[in-house]
Write an enzyme that holds these catalytic residues in place. Structure first.
Site, short mmCIF file in Angstrom:
data_model
loop_
_atom_site.label_atom_id
_atom_site.label_comp_id
_atom_site.label_asym_id
_atom_site.label_seq_id
_atom_site.Cartn_x
_atom_site.Cartn_y
_atom_site.Cartn_z
N LYS A 54 0.84 -1.21 0.00
CA LYS A 54 0.00 0.00 0.00
C LYS A 54 0.87 1.25 0.00
CE LYS A 54 -3.83 -2.27 2.40
NZ LYS A 54 -4.52 -2.53 3.67
N GLN A 98 -4.10 -0.87 9.99
CA GLN A 98 -4.13 -2.22 9.41
C GLN A 98 -4.74 -3.21 10.40
OE1 GLN A 98 -3.43 -2.97 6.27
NE2 GLN A 98 -3.69 -5.17 6.46
N ASP A 121 -10.23 4.20 5.01
CA ASP A 121 -10.58 2.78 5.01
C ASP A 121 -12.08 2.58 5.23
OD1 ASP A 121 -9.02 0.66 4.36
OD2 ASP A 121 -8.30 0.26 6.39
N1 GUN Z 1 -6.65 -6.14 6.60
C1 GUN Z 1 -6.99 -6.83 5.50
N2 GUN Z 1 -7.57 -6.04 4.59
C2 GUN Z 1 -7.60 -4.80 5.12
C3 GUN Z 1 -8.08 -3.55 4.67
O1 GUN Z 1 -8.61 -3.38 3.56
N3 GUN Z 1 -7.91 -2.51 5.52
C4 GUN Z 1 -7.36 -2.66 6.74
N4 GUN Z 1 -7.26 -1.59 7.51
N5 GUN Z 1 -6.91 -3.80 7.20
C5 GUN Z 1 -7.03 -4.87 6.38
#
Ligand code: GUN
Length: 296
Positions: A54, A98, A121
């Site tokens: 990311k 995350q 998010d």
């Molecule tokens: N863990 C797995 N996928 C995601 C996501 O799209 N966002 C976040 N914050 N954590 C994740």
């Protein structure tokens, strides 16, 4: 019948080019780049890898990224302090916490602390709550479900009145994608680990979103001919023929499904690259909103 195979990587690349151009316009206008702040707790290798991907993708598109990488034994106060620092940082426009967090962390409290206007998010309770309500629109929607919706649109799926089946009820994918499908006027059925006669339910589906995290779980003969299939799964399986001894497969038995479906996404190279792209899309949207002082 042989399905149209949807290349999520190609769609993601095309969208990332547009995002990079937008980020350049932003920088020209304001003199600084859009910024993403990331909070990662612990050393879960999959989470660390997602976060690296990311951050790299954001930087490649001309955005800044700032990481708060905390040890696995970080306290609630440590994590909340990291979120507060990003909330208060004017160079940060989007915040990603995350998930999952280690068990000592109250995830709900952390997510509700993220500034609403930086919640790229879409997991702040107000954003998720707005997604669940008729006539309300969240500021941001979660990345993976949004990526699924873009892929369905690219497949040409007509969602209005369609029977859509979501397999898996996670907070990150299953639940929000079901809400998004409902907002698009599909008739949504959610299946999960306790569902009975899942094959029969899937057989009625015009649209299937598989997000249950089990390798090759959805069989080809479960699908209605012509169905639109989005495979969110990324499951590591042993493969002695592969160079490193493993490979990734989705939640759908791709080889059988592609003979029945109308369109299907690949794994890898389907939903995964779209997830990162939607996060970038939300971050640049947040940056414009904040820089132009659009009030909530
Ligand atoms: N863990 C797995 N996928 C995601 C996501 O799209 N966002 C976040 N914050 N954590 C994740």
């Amino acid at each position: 019948m042989s399905a149209v195979i949807i290349d999520g990587q190609a769609i993601a690349d095309e969208m990332r080019n547009a995002i990079a151009q937008d980020a350049a316009r932003f920088k020209e206008q304001f003199g600084y780049a859009p910024g993403l702040g990331v909070v990662l707790v612990g050393e879960n290798p999959a989470s660390a890898q997602y976060v690296r991907m990311k951050r790299r993708a954001c930087e490649a598109a001309g955005m800044n990224s700032v990481g708060h990488l905390l040890p696995a034994d970080a306290t609630q106060d440590d994590v909340e302090a990291a979120v507060r620092a990003l909330n208060d940082d004017p160079t940060i426009h989007g915040i990603l916490v995350q998930l999952p967090m280690p068990p000592q962390i109250d995830e709900a409290r952390v997510l509700s602390l993220v500034s609403l206007e930086k919640d790229v998010d879409g997991f702040h309770p107000i954003n998720i709550g707005s997604l669940a309500m008729k006539g309300r629109d969240p500021l941001f929607t979660p990345a993976t479900p949004t990526g699924c919706m873009v892929l369905l649109e690219r497949m040409g799926a007509k969602l209005e009145g369609a029977n859509a089946v979501v397999i898996g009820r996670s907070n990150i994918v299953g639940m929000p994608v079901a809400l998004m499908l409902m907002k698009a006027n599909a008739t949504v059925t959610m299946c999960h680990s306790r569902t009975r006669d899942i094959a029969e339910i899937v057989r009625r589906a015009d649209v299937v979103v598989a997000a249950i995290g089990k390798a090759n779980y959805v069989k080809g003969d479960w699908l209605k001919p012509g169905a639109f299939v989005v495979d969110v799964g990324t499951n590591k399986i042993d493969d002695p023929a592969a160079k490193n001894g493993y490979r990734y497969v989705g939640d759908v038995d791709f080889e059988a499904a592609k003979e029945v479906a109308g369109a299907i996404t690949k794994v890898p190279g389907g939903v995964g690259p779209m997830t990162i792209t939607m996060l970038m899309h939300n971050t640049i949207k947040a940056a414009w909103r904040i820089a132009q002082k659009i009030t909530l």
